[in-house]
Scaffold this active site. Structure first.
Site, PDB file in Angstrom:
ATOM      1  N   LYS A 143      -1.621  -5.070  18.805  1.00 44.88           N
ATOM      2  CA  LYS A 143      -0.651  -4.295  19.592  1.00 44.88           C
ATOM      3  C   LYS A 143      -0.385  -5.003  20.914  1.00 44.88           C
ATOM      4  CE  LYS A 143      -2.264   0.081  19.273  1.00 44.88           C
ATOM      5  NZ  LYS A 143      -2.351   1.536  19.466  1.00 44.88           N
ATOM      6  N   LYS A 184      -0.773  -8.183  21.587  1.00 42.04           N
ATOM      7  CA  LYS A 184      -0.093  -9.468  21.372  1.00 42.04           C
ATOM      8  C   LYS A 184       1.383  -9.284  21.024  1.00 42.04           C
ATOM      9  CE  LYS A 184      -4.179 -12.153  20.261  1.00 42.04           C
ATOM     10  NZ  LYS A 184      -4.832 -13.059  19.293  1.00 42.04           N
ATOM     11  N   PHE A 200      10.055  -1.751  19.720  1.00 41.84           N
ATOM     12  CA  PHE A 200       8.727  -1.221  20.050  1.00 41.84           C
ATOM     13  C   PHE A 200       7.717  -1.536  18.952  1.00 41.84           C
ATOM     14  CE2 PHE A 200      10.990   2.411  18.134  1.00 41.84           C
ATOM     15  CZ  PHE A 200      10.079   2.868  17.196  1.00 41.84           C
ATOM     16  N   SER A 223      -7.425   9.366   4.179  1.00 41.50           N
ATOM     17  CA  SER A 223      -6.401   8.608   3.430  1.00 41.50           C
ATOM     18  C   SER A 223      -7.017   7.401   2.731  1.00 41.50           C
ATOM     19  CB  SER A 223      -5.298   8.081   4.347  1.00 41.50           C
ATOM     20  OG  SER A 223      -4.856   9.061   5.214  1.00 41.50           O
ATOM     21  N   ARG A 233       3.269  -1.856  13.154  1.00 41.95           N
ATOM     22  CA  ARG A 233       4.692  -1.686  12.841  1.00 41.95           C
ATOM     23  C   ARG A 233       5.518  -2.232  14.006  1.00 41.95           C
ATOM     24  NH1 ARG A 233       5.465   4.007  10.744  1.00 41.95           N
ATOM     25  NH2 ARG A 233       4.639   3.091   8.837  1.00 41.95           N
ATOM     26  N   GLU A 240      -1.802  -5.217   7.735  1.00 43.51           N
ATOM     27  CA  GLU A 240      -0.417  -5.185   7.247  1.00 43.51           C
ATOM     28  C   GLU A 240       0.526  -4.987   8.429  1.00 43.51           C
ATOM     29  OE1 GLU A 240       1.342  -2.995   3.511  1.00 43.51           O
ATOM     30  OE2 GLU A 240       1.485  -1.598   5.192  1.00 43.51           O
TER      31      GLU A 240
HETATM   32  P1  GTP Z   1       0.600   1.080  -1.232  1.00 42.63           P
HETATM   33  O1  GTP Z   1       2.030   1.531  -1.390  1.00 42.63           O
HETATM   34  O2  GTP Z   1       0.193   0.983   0.206  1.00 42.63           O
HETATM   35  O3  GTP Z   1      -0.321   1.894  -2.038  1.00 42.63           O
HETATM   36  O4  GTP Z   1       0.412  -0.406  -1.772  1.00 42.63           O
HETATM   37  P2  GTP Z   1       1.450  -1.392  -2.426  1.00 42.63           P
HETATM   38  O5  GTP Z   1       0.701  -2.565  -2.882  1.00 42.63           O
HETATM   39  O6  GTP Z   1       2.308  -0.683  -3.410  1.00 42.63           O
HETATM   40  O7  GTP Z   1       2.274  -1.873  -1.173  1.00 42.63           O
HETATM   41  P3  GTP Z   1       3.768  -1.579  -0.781  1.00 42.63           P
HETATM   42  O8  GTP Z   1       4.229  -2.845  -0.199  1.00 42.63           O
HETATM   43  O9  GTP Z   1       4.527  -0.960  -1.885  1.00 42.63           O
HETATM   44  O10 GTP Z   1       3.655  -0.470   0.361  1.00 42.63           O
HETATM   45  C1  GTP Z   1       2.890  -0.630   1.499  1.00 42.63           C
HETATM   46  C2  GTP Z   1       3.288   0.391   2.537  1.00 42.63           C
HETATM   47  O11 GTP Z   1       4.702   0.384   2.737  1.00 42.63           O
HETATM   48  C3  GTP Z   1       2.985   1.841   2.225  1.00 42.63           C
HETATM   49  O12 GTP Z   1       1.675   2.164   2.554  1.00 42.63           O
HETATM   50  C4  GTP Z   1       4.008   2.563   3.117  1.00 42.63           C
HETATM   51  O13 GTP Z   1       3.589   2.558   4.465  1.00 42.63           O
HETATM   52  C5  GTP Z   1       5.204   1.672   3.010  1.00 42.63           C
HETATM   53  N1  GTP Z   1       6.075   2.094   1.907  1.00 42.63           N
HETATM   54  C6  GTP Z   1       6.204   1.501   0.700  1.00 42.63           C
HETATM   55  N2  GTP Z   1       7.085   2.152  -0.066  1.00 42.63           N
HETATM   56  C7  GTP Z   1       7.552   3.193   0.674  1.00 42.63           C
HETATM   57  C8  GTP Z   1       8.502   4.246   0.429  1.00 42.63           C
HETATM   58  O14 GTP Z   1       9.118   4.356  -0.632  1.00 42.63           O
HETATM   59  N3  GTP Z   1       8.694   5.140   1.445  1.00 42.63           N
HETATM   60  C9  GTP Z   1       8.066   5.049   2.639  1.00 42.63           C
HETATM   61  N4  GTP Z   1       8.323   5.986   3.567  1.00 42.63           N
HETATM   62  N5  GTP Z   1       7.158   4.076   2.893  1.00 42.63           N
HETATM   63  C10 GTP Z   1       6.903   3.165   1.929  1.00 42.63           C
END
Ligand code: GTP
Ligand code: MG
Length: 201
Positions: free
Chosen positions: A18, A20, A39, A49, A75, A137
């Site tokens: 954050k 950096k 931001f 979770s 983010r 991430e």
């Molecule tokens: P997870 O979704 O984290 O279980 O793993 P994954 O390997 O499928 O990764 P992916 O790149 O699909 O998603 C990682 C993260 O992106 C999620 O934890 C969310 O924060 C975000 N994300 C992915 N898909 C969506 C979506 O359809 N809606 C929203 N609001 N966030 C999403």
């Protein structure tokens, strides 16, 4: 499992990144140039979770360091789509982290309509037991993408992951509208810049 001990390096990583990433924003401001970063937020995934996701994805709790890539989450929210790729390039060229994987959900939007650029990184952090490499991430998205994702996330929570298909359809349309807004704003910005260049010559 002592979760506080387990998650301490992750909290450290989130705090450091954050600082950096916010530092990059500040540097653009000092140089009075447009900051590609609007931001920055960050969080450590809450323990409940983590446990829920581990059960769902069948990840043994002693393997979450390697297999759960979003325990440390950053983010970066940008004004324009172009800014996202500027931030991506800046992160790629940093020497204090290494990139494990990149997912471009902007050119390849998800089925839900979700758009963002994801970078999975390896970040070396100094702990009282020595250096530890922590996976984090980084999600990079525009304000419009963030607005959509925040709302869709709340609806997913409300419907416990089962959004009715009629609402899903409307959300997909809303995602397209948000993306059109991003495209239109970029066009306006570029046209204004062009016009300014013309007048200054
Ligand atoms: P997870 O979704 O984290 O279980 O793993 P994954 O390997 O499928 O990764 P992916 O790149 O699909 O998603 C990682 C993260 O992106 C999620 O934890 C969310 O924060 C975000 N994300 C992915 N898909 C969506 C979506 O359809 N809606 C929203 N609001 N966030 C999403
Ligand atoms: Mg997913």
């Amino acid at each position: 499992m002592n979760w506080q001990v387990k998650l301490a390096p992750y909290s450290q990583v989130v705090a450091e990144l954050k600082v950096k990433l916010r530092g990059m924003r500040a540097q653009f401001e000092y140089e009075s140039s447009h900051s590609p970063i609007e931001f920055v937020t960050g969080r450590v995934k809450p323990v409940d979770s983590i446990i829920r996701k581990a059960e769902k994805k069948k990840i043994p709790l002693d393997q979450i360091d390697e297999q759960m890539q979003d325990i440390a989450g950053l983010r970066v929210v940008c004004q324009f789509v172009d800014d996202i790729y500027t931030v991506v390039d800046m992160i790629r060229s940093r020497e204090d982290l290494s990139i494990i994987e990149e997912k471009d959900y902007i050119t390849n939007k998800k089925e839900s309509g979700y758009r963002s650029y994801h970078m999975i990184i390896n970040y070396p952090v100094e702990t009282i037991h020595g250096m530890k490499k922590v996976i984090a991430e980084i999600q990079i998205r525009t304000l419009a993408m963030n607005f959509w994702a925040t709302n869709e996330h709340s609806l997913n929570y409300k419907y416990e992951g089962a959004i009715p298909s009629e609402i899903q359809t409307r959300l997909k349309k809303a995602a397209e509208a948000a993306f059109k807004l991003d495209e239109e704003m970029s066009k306006i910005k570029n046209e204004v810049q062009e016009a300014q260049r013309y007048f200054h010559h």
